[in-house]
Write an enzyme that holds these catalytic residues in place. Structure first.
Site, PDB file in Angstrom:
ATOM      1  N   HIS A   1     -10.409  -5.345  -2.843  1.00 41.45           N
ATOM      2  CA  HIS A   1      -9.067  -5.513  -2.281  1.00 41.45           C
ATOM      3  C   HIS A   1      -9.158  -5.769  -0.786  1.00 41.45           C
ATOM      4  O   HIS A   1     -10.073  -5.313  -0.109  1.00 41.45           O
ATOM      5  CB  HIS A   1      -8.181  -4.302  -2.561  1.00 41.45           C
ATOM      6  CG  HIS A   1      -8.767  -3.001  -2.086  1.00 41.45           C
ATOM      7  ND1 HIS A   1      -9.710  -2.309  -2.814  1.00 41.45           N
ATOM      8  CD2 HIS A   1      -8.544  -2.268  -0.966  1.00 41.45           C
ATOM      9  CE1 HIS A   1     -10.047  -1.211  -2.158  1.00 41.45           C
ATOM     10  NE2 HIS A   1      -9.362  -1.162  -1.027  1.00 41.45           N
ATOM     11  N   PHE A   2      -8.188  -6.491  -0.301  1.00 41.98           N
ATOM     12  CA  PHE A   2      -8.036  -6.753   1.128  1.00 41.98           C
ATOM     13  C   PHE A   2      -6.750  -6.094   1.597  1.00 41.98           C
ATOM     14  O   PHE A   2      -5.721  -6.214   0.932  1.00 41.98           O
ATOM     15  CB  PHE A   2      -7.949  -8.259   1.408  1.00 41.98           C
ATOM     16  CG  PHE A   2      -9.255  -8.989   1.264  1.00 41.98           C
ATOM     17  CD1 PHE A   2      -9.827  -9.174   0.016  1.00 41.98           C
ATOM     18  CD2 PHE A   2      -9.910  -9.491   2.377  1.00 41.98           C
ATOM     19  CE1 PHE A   2     -11.041  -9.854  -0.119  1.00 41.98           C
ATOM     20  CE2 PHE A   2     -11.115 -10.168   2.256  1.00 41.98           C
ATOM     21  CZ  PHE A   2     -11.682 -10.348   1.006  1.00 41.98           C
ATOM     22  N   HIS A   3      -6.826  -5.413   2.731  1.00 41.35           N
ATOM     23  CA  HIS A   3      -5.635  -4.870   3.381  1.00 41.35           C
ATOM     24  C   HIS A   3      -5.080  -5.945   4.305  1.00 41.35           C
ATOM     25  O   HIS A   3      -5.808  -6.463   5.162  1.00 41.35           O
ATOM     26  CB  HIS A   3      -5.983  -3.654   4.243  1.00 41.35           C
ATOM     27  CG  HIS A   3      -6.521  -2.483   3.486  1.00 41.35           C
ATOM     28  ND1 HIS A   3      -5.758  -1.384   3.193  1.00 41.35           N
ATOM     29  CD2 HIS A   3      -7.757  -2.236   2.955  1.00 41.35           C
ATOM     30  CE1 HIS A   3      -6.494  -0.495   2.522  1.00 41.35           C
ATOM     31  NE2 HIS A   3      -7.714  -0.987   2.370  1.00 41.35           N
TER      32      HIS A   3
ATOM     33  N   GLN B   1     -14.343   2.674   1.415  1.00 42.53           N
ATOM     34  CA  GLN B   1     -13.740   2.160   0.172  1.00 42.53           C
ATOM     35  C   GLN B   1     -13.448   3.336  -0.763  1.00 42.53           C
ATOM     36  O   GLN B   1     -14.338   4.115  -1.102  1.00 42.53           O
ATOM     37  CB  GLN B   1     -14.678   1.157  -0.523  1.00 42.53           C
ATOM     38  CG  GLN B   1     -14.025   0.505  -1.741  1.00 42.53           C
ATOM     39  CD  GLN B   1     -14.884  -0.602  -2.372  1.00 42.53           C
ATOM     40  OE1 GLN B   1     -16.045  -0.766  -2.034  1.00 42.53           O
ATOM     41  NE2 GLN B   1     -14.294  -1.331  -3.297  1.00 42.53           N
TER      42      GLN B   1
ATOM     43  N   ASN C   1     -12.856  -3.076   2.849  1.00 36.32           N
ATOM     44  CA  ASN C   1     -13.904  -2.061   2.874  1.00 36.32           C
ATOM     45  C   ASN C   1     -14.842  -2.213   1.676  1.00 36.32           C
ATOM     46  O   ASN C   1     -14.375  -2.388   0.548  1.00 36.32           O
ATOM     47  CB  ASN C   1     -13.275  -0.663   2.839  1.00 36.32           C
ATOM     48  CG  ASN C   1     -12.370  -0.399   4.034  1.00 36.32           C
ATOM     49  OD1 ASN C   1     -12.625  -0.882   5.136  1.00 36.32           O
ATOM     50  ND2 ASN C   1     -11.298   0.350   3.817  1.00 36.32           N
TER      51      ASN C   1
ATOM     52  N   ASP D   1       0.857  -1.195   0.000  1.00 30.79           N
ATOM     53  CA  ASP D   1       0.000   0.000   0.000  1.00 30.79           C
ATOM     54  C   ASP D   1       0.893   1.246   0.000  1.00 30.79           C
ATOM     55  O   ASP D   1       1.870   1.314   0.754  1.00 30.79           O
ATOM     56  CB  ASP D   1      -0.921  -0.012   1.234  1.00 30.79           C
ATOM     57  CG  ASP D   1      -2.029   1.024   1.136  1.00 30.79           C
ATOM     58  OD1 ASP D   1      -1.730   2.229   0.985  1.00 30.79           O
ATOM     59  OD2 ASP D   1      -3.209   0.636   1.216  1.00 30.79           O
ATOM     60  N   ILE D   2       0.537   2.197  -0.841  1.00 32.95           N
ATOM     61  CA  ILE D   2       1.357   3.408  -1.001  1.00 32.95           C
ATOM     62  C   ILE D   2       1.300   4.302   0.249  1.00 32.95           C
ATOM     63  O   ILE D   2       2.190   5.125   0.467  1.00 32.95           O
ATOM     64  CB  ILE D   2       0.902   4.171  -2.280  1.00 32.95           C
ATOM     65  CG1 ILE D   2       2.021   4.988  -2.870  1.00 32.95           C
ATOM     66  CG2 ILE D   2      -0.333   4.992  -2.039  1.00 32.95           C
ATOM     67  CD1 ILE D   2       1.730   5.486  -4.280  1.00 32.95           C
TER      68      ILE D   2
HETATM   69  P1  AMP Z   1      -9.646   1.507   0.502  1.00 30.26           P
HETATM   70  O1  AMP Z   1      -9.872   2.731   1.339  1.00 30.26           O
HETATM   71  O2  AMP Z   1      -9.963   0.240   1.231  1.00 30.26           O
HETATM   72  O3  AMP Z   1     -10.362   1.596  -0.839  1.00 30.26           O
HETATM   73  O4  AMP Z   1      -8.104   1.432   0.234  1.00 30.26           O
HETATM   74  C1  AMP Z   1      -7.482   1.891  -0.911  1.00 30.26           C
HETATM   75  C2  AMP Z   1      -6.016   1.835  -0.629  1.00 30.26           C
HETATM   76  O5  AMP Z   1      -5.316   1.937  -1.868  1.00 30.26           O
HETATM   77  C3  AMP Z   1      -5.495   2.966   0.260  1.00 30.26           C
HETATM   78  O6  AMP Z   1      -4.953   2.413   1.463  1.00 30.26           O
HETATM   79  C4  AMP Z   1      -4.441   3.644  -0.591  1.00 30.26           C
HETATM   80  O7  AMP Z   1      -3.304   4.036   0.158  1.00 30.26           O
HETATM   81  C5  AMP Z   1      -4.093   2.557  -1.600  1.00 30.26           C
HETATM   82  N1  AMP Z   1      -3.548   3.046  -2.854  1.00 30.26           N
HETATM   83  C6  AMP Z   1      -4.059   4.012  -3.641  1.00 30.26           C
HETATM   84  N2  AMP Z   1      -3.301   4.182  -4.744  1.00 30.26           N
HETATM   85  C7  AMP Z   1      -2.280   3.288  -4.648  1.00 30.26           C
HETATM   86  C8  AMP Z   1      -1.150   2.962  -5.463  1.00 30.26           C
HETATM   87  N3  AMP Z   1      -0.912   3.592  -6.620  1.00 30.26           N
HETATM   88  N4  AMP Z   1      -0.305   2.009  -5.044  1.00 30.26           N
HETATM   89  C9  AMP Z   1      -0.531   1.366  -3.871  1.00 30.26           C
HETATM   90  N5  AMP Z   1      -1.577   1.613  -3.062  1.00 30.26           N
HETATM   91  C10 AMP Z   1      -2.442   2.572  -3.439  1.00 30.26           C
END
Ligand code: AMP
Ligand code: ZN
Length: 136
Positions: free
Chosen positions: A98-100, A92, A85, A31-32
């Protein structure tokens, strides 16, 4: 695949990522905006918007990939939170399922999975409402 999906672009290599694992069903990358060291996102290779969108067989294959990555991350830290989420209300931001996977270490200062409990809810009514939705 959808053309304007950020995570589909990551799978295709059009946007760079710190990939840690890939197989026929899943792609996992850092995750970025990590909450802890090793915070990983794992996504199905096919585009599905959330947990209700993915067919059972794809979900089953995907979950086996997730379990593989979870095993590694559990060794990378010494605990692991898994968060997923669904919908804007639930936080979300990217509408590709996606899963964290969040590796945890003692005293890492992160608070996940703790909440103040709601008092005086009508548990029986809630139970009946949810059960009727599941029977639809
Ligand atoms: P969510 O809030 O569950 O939709 O999580 C989306 C996640 O995607 C967030 O934790 C962001 O930090 C992550 N994210 C967004 N853009 C990127 C990217 N280019 N590379 C890696 N993670 C990302
Ligand atoms: Zn996508």
């Amino acid at each position: 695949m959808t053309n304007d999906c950020l995570f589909c672009k990551i799978i295709k290599g059009e946007i760079p990522s710190n990939k840690i694992y890939e197989d026929d069903y899943a792609y996992a990358f850092l995750d970025i905006n990590p909450s802890t060291e090793g915070h990983t996102l794992i996504i199905p290779k096919k585009h599905y918007k959330n947990i209700t969108d993915i067919p059972a067989e794809d979900l089953s294959n995907f979950m086996q990939s997730l379990q593989k990555v979870a095993k590694g991350l559990l060794q990378f830290g010494n605990g692991l939170n898994i968060i997923q989420n669904n919908g804007e209300t639930a936080g979300q931001l990217v509408f590709h399922l996606h899963f964290h996977l969040i590796p945890r270490r003692e005293a890492d200062g992160v608070s996940i999975g703790h909440w103040e409990s709601k008092k005086n809810l009508d548990m029986n009514k809630i139970q009946e409402n949810i059960k009727s939705l599941l029977n639809q």
